[in-house]
Design an enzyme around this catalytic site. Structure first.
Site, short mmCIF file in Angstrom:
data_model
loop_
_atom_site.label_atom_id
_atom_site.label_comp_id
_atom_site.label_asym_id
_atom_site.label_seq_id
_atom_site.Cartn_x
_atom_site.Cartn_y
_atom_site.Cartn_z
N TYR A 91 -0.36 -0.73 10.48
CA TYR A 91 -0.68 -1.17 9.12
C TYR A 91 0.43 -0.75 8.17
O TYR A 91 0.85 -1.53 7.30
CB TYR A 91 -2.02 -0.57 8.70
CG TYR A 91 -2.48 -0.94 7.31
CD1 TYR A 91 -2.96 -2.22 7.04
CD2 TYR A 91 -2.49 -0.01 6.28
CE1 TYR A 91 -3.40 -2.56 5.76
CE2 TYR A 91 -2.93 -0.34 5.01
CZ TYR A 91 -3.40 -1.61 4.75
OH TYR A 91 -3.85 -1.95 3.50
N SER A 127 0.87 -1.19 0.00
CA SER A 127 0.00 0.00 0.00
C SER A 127 0.89 1.22 0.00
O SER A 127 2.01 1.18 0.53
CB SER A 127 -0.90 0.00 1.24
OG SER A 127 -1.52 1.27 1.42
#
Length: 232
Positions: free
Chosen positions: A138, A123
């Protein structure tokens, strides 16, 4: 992604921990692609026994494994200060351990034939340290996936297997938990040069290239699919 790979001529196995969703999806795409084989897997990527069972089913029901797309992940909105150790472990188990286990068991099969494509999912949060729906843990897990990808590219490359990683920006998917309203899309698009969020089909198109013969000399590469949000 599964639909695009079926369109490209692959037989496909689709796995998820939520098997009811998989089962209904498999029946749907079988109707759309009657000439292709489609297998559903009840798969927890963080559990090696589940991963082993899934690959054994693929071995039994599909032709030789030549490609793996690794999009499974879980986000976390908690800050570094507030997150529990249990939630920390879950985020890393699904994102990092899951990616590692899927890579390892796929490569064990691909190296026997000297060909394979592995596509992992990070990401742009890995570069930014956090995003709209996730924070530092994350980001750390997604950065770990980039390291695993580069390690895999170096270790698997001599066997003819490439490993690359896609880093999506804001994509209009269900991982957003239904929170991606039109107003939120407009806000998130404000610093994207293309002026909009991405669509799943645009990510699938990149997967199509990275699993094709045309990507034979692309290895250990991060491909941002983010409309120019994060340039480097």
């Amino acid at each position: 992604i599964a639909r695009r790979l079926l369109q490209d001529g692959f037989d496909v196995a689709v796995g998820d921990i939520q098997y009811d969703n998989v089962d209904s999806f498999v029946e749907e795409v079988k109707g759309e692609f009657p000439q292709r084989k489609v297998v559903g897997l009840h798969l927890d990527v963080a559990d090696e026994a589940s991963v082993v069972a899934a690959f054994e089913k693929v071995d039994a029901e599909l032709p030789q494994l030549v490609a793996l797309v690794n999009p499974a992940g879980v986000a976390c909105p908690e800050t570094l200060l507030d997150i529990s150790v249990a939630d920390f472990d879950k985020v890393f188990a699904v994102n990092c351990r899951g990616t590692f286990l899927m890579m390892r068991h796929a490569f064990a099969r691909m190296k026997q034939h000297g060909v394979g494509r592995i596509v992992n999912f990070s990401s742009i949060t890995a570069f930014d340290g956090g995003g709209t729906f996730s924070k530092g843990i994350y980001a750390g897990a997604k950065a770990g996936i980039i390291g695993l990808t580069r390690g895999g590219a170096r270790e698997f490359g001599p066997s003819g297997v490439t490993v690359n990683v896609i880093a999506p920006g804001p994509i209009d998917t269900e991982i957003m938990g239904g929170k991606l309203t039109d107003d939120r899309k407009a806000t998130m698009s404000s610093n994207i040069p293309l002026g909009r969020v991405g669509q799943p089909e645009e990510v699938a198109a990149v997967c199509s290239f990275l699993t094709s013969e045309d990507s034979s000399f692309v290895n250990g590469t991060i491909v941002n699919v983010d409309g120019g949000k994060h340039m480097r």
